[in-house]
Design a protein around this motif. Structure first.
Motif, PDB file in Angstrom:
ATOM      1  N   MET A   1      22.383 -12.298  16.681  1.00 31.20           N
ATOM      2  CA  MET A   1      21.575 -11.091  16.366  1.00 31.20           C
ATOM      3  C   MET A   1      20.200 -11.253  17.091  1.00 31.20           C
ATOM      4  O   MET A   1      19.675 -12.172  17.276  1.00 31.20           O
ATOM      5  N   PRO A   2      20.015  -9.983  18.025  1.00 30.97           N
ATOM      6  CA  PRO A   2      18.947 -10.037  18.790  1.00 30.97           C
ATOM      7  C   PRO A   2      17.420 -10.222  18.136  1.00 30.97           C
ATOM      8  O   PRO A   2      17.310  -9.728  17.025  1.00 30.97           O
ATOM      9  N   VAL A   3      16.715 -10.799  19.016  1.00 30.03           N
ATOM     10  CA  VAL A   3      15.128 -10.634  18.418  1.00 30.03           C
ATOM     11  C   VAL A   3      14.719  -9.402  18.778  1.00 30.03           C
ATOM     12  O   VAL A   3      14.665  -8.683  19.658  1.00 30.03           O
ATOM     13  N   ASP A  35       7.537  -4.528   9.693  1.00 28.62           N
ATOM     14  CA  ASP A  35       7.698  -5.627   8.742  1.00 28.62           C
ATOM     15  C   ASP A  35       8.770  -5.343   7.549  1.00 28.62           C
ATOM     16  O   ASP A  35       9.862  -6.119   7.219  1.00 28.62           O
ATOM     17  N   GLU A  36       8.461  -4.053   7.208  1.00 32.84           N
ATOM     18  CA  GLU A  36       9.425  -3.740   5.773  1.00 32.84           C
ATOM     19  C   GLU A  36      10.839  -3.399   6.328  1.00 32.84           C
ATOM     20  O   GLU A  36      11.802  -3.657   5.666  1.00 32.84           O
ATOM     21  N   CYS A  37      11.019  -2.969   7.804  1.00 31.63           N
ATOM     22  CA  CYS A  37      12.400  -2.597   8.282  1.00 31.63           C
ATOM     23  C   CYS A  37      13.210  -3.936   8.965  1.00 31.63           C
ATOM     24  O   CYS A  37      14.241  -3.691   9.360  1.00 31.63           O
ATOM     25  N   GLY A  38      12.426  -5.040   8.874  1.00 27.79           N
ATOM     26  CA  GLY A  38      13.045  -6.296   9.134  1.00 27.79           C
ATOM     27  C   GLY A  38      12.931  -6.662  10.978  1.00 27.79           C
ATOM     28  O   GLY A  38      13.453  -7.408  11.300  1.00 27.79           O
ATOM     29  N   ARG A 320      22.095  -1.253  12.990  1.00 30.81           N
ATOM     30  CA  ARG A 320      23.255  -1.498  13.778  1.00 30.81           C
ATOM     31  C   ARG A 320      23.632  -2.883  14.277  1.00 30.81           C
ATOM     32  O   ARG A 320      24.437  -3.593  14.548  1.00 30.81           O
ATOM     33  N   LEU A 321      22.156  -3.250  14.743  1.00 32.63           N
ATOM     34  CA  LEU A 321      22.221  -4.670  15.653  1.00 32.63           C
ATOM     35  C   LEU A 321      22.281  -5.756  14.499  1.00 32.63           C
ATOM     36  O   LEU A 321      22.733  -6.734  14.694  1.00 32.63           O
ATOM     37  N   ASN A 322      21.991  -5.633  13.214  1.00 30.29           N
ATOM     38  CA  ASN A 322      21.898  -6.673  12.124  1.00 30.29           C
ATOM     39  C   ASN A 322      23.057  -6.467  11.332  1.00 30.29           C
ATOM     40  O   ASN A 322      23.213  -7.367  10.491  1.00 30.29           O
TER      41      ASN A 322
END
Length: 323
Positions: A1-3, A35-38, A320-322
């Motif tokens: 998973m990308p940073v 932050d809320e969105c991850g 989509r990335l997560n």
């Protein structure tokens, strides 16, 4: 998973104090939303005396971000170590470590602008020795025990909560920086994708009998803005990216190696270069980047456009990335 990283340096050429206040508060709201969105990290930095209002106080800003968030990491990348009082910096980082539960990461560099040293009354020629003293002092201070400092016995309290100490990396693009990190057993943060310097650092770890690791930027670490119509966004807002690119170029001499390095003289050249990229959500996903660095307020970007880009990323890219 990308940073995923949201970067803030609060640059705003010609802004009034009232306008800067709006931007600073918007940055905190963006950090809380991210932050809320991850989002993984908020990154900030420092430069001093810049005519475009570049953020000079990264730890004050980091404290505000840490107070507005609950999960993400705040990275100061990089603090210009020799410009700081070592004992006071040890205290400030310890307090932020306690307040945040260990979510502050500090990258200590020595900077590349002699004028910042002159402004602070610090001898540019002594920057290596001052950096050595700073790092050594921080590590001793965070034990909470007494130690010798400039000919006197001192103690720093309170102790930070992180063990063995708050995360501290040595940044730079020179062999001297790599040696410094290896000697102290600290992680090394090259300022660009420099595999040969990483190898040198690992050799010095063996030489010194210490342990460490490298956090190195990927070969491609572009600064991103997300837009539904990149052509329109480049036409309307490309000048903000160009302002930052030109500012960096005016500061960096030929021997400075940085992930943010541009030779562009126009928005068209900047777009072709790829250091800054405006992408649609689909294009962003398709890039396959290991690290996605959003720059929503780059170079004085209007806050409304910064919000549009950040929301597009958090709503249409990040999920989509997560997976």
């Amino acid at each position: 998973m990308p940073v995923s990283v949201v970067r803030f340096n609060l640059v705003a050429p010609g802004a009034t104090p009232a306008e800067l206040g709006v931007r600073y508060r918007a940055a905190l709201e963006m950090a809380a939303y991210a932050d809320e969105c991850g989002v993984t990290t908020v990154q900030t930095e420092e430069h001093h005396g810049a005519g475009n209002n570049w953020l000079p106080s990264p730890f004050a800003f980091a404290g505000a971000v840490l107070g507005a968030t609950r999960r993400l990491v705040v990275t100061v990348s990089a603090v210009i170590g020799p410009l700081y009082d070592p004992l006071r910096l040890a205290e400030d980082i310890a307090v932020l470590d306690l307040l945040s539960g260990g979510r502050l990461v500090t990258v200590a560099g020595i900077g590349y602008r002699p004028e910042e040293y002159a402004r602070a009354g610090v001898d540019w020629k002594r920057r290596g020795r001052l950096q050595d003293e700073l790092l050594d002092t921080l590590l001793k201070a965070w034990t909470g025990e007494e130690f010798e400092y400039r000919g006197r016995t001192v103690r720093v309290t309170p102790r930070p909560s992180s063990e063995p100490h708050p995360l501290l990396l040595v940044g730079g693009s020179s062999k001297a920086a790599a040696r410094r990190a290896a000697r102290l057993g600290l992680p090394f943060f090259p300022s660009a994708h420099l595999p040969e310097l990483e190898a040198y650092y690992k050799e010095r770890l063996v030489e010194y009998g210490t342990e460490g690791w490298t956090m190195m930027p990927a070969a491609e670490t572009p600064l991103l803005h997300i837009a539904e119509d990149p052509d329109r966004a480049w036409a309307e807002y490309g000048g903000h990216f160009l302002h930052e690119a030109r500012t960096y170029a005016s500061w960096q001499s030929g021997d400075i190696r940085s992930a943010v390095r541009s030779a562009a003289g126009s928005v068209r050249e900047l777009r072709d270069e790829g250091v800054y990229r405006i992408l649609t959500p689909d294009e962003c996903v398709e890039q396959g980047l290991d690290s996605l660095v959003l720059h929503p307020l780059a170079g004085g970007m209007p806050t409304a456009e910064g919000w549009r880009g950040l929301r597009l990323f958090c709503e249409n890219v990040l999920p989509r990335l997560n997976g």
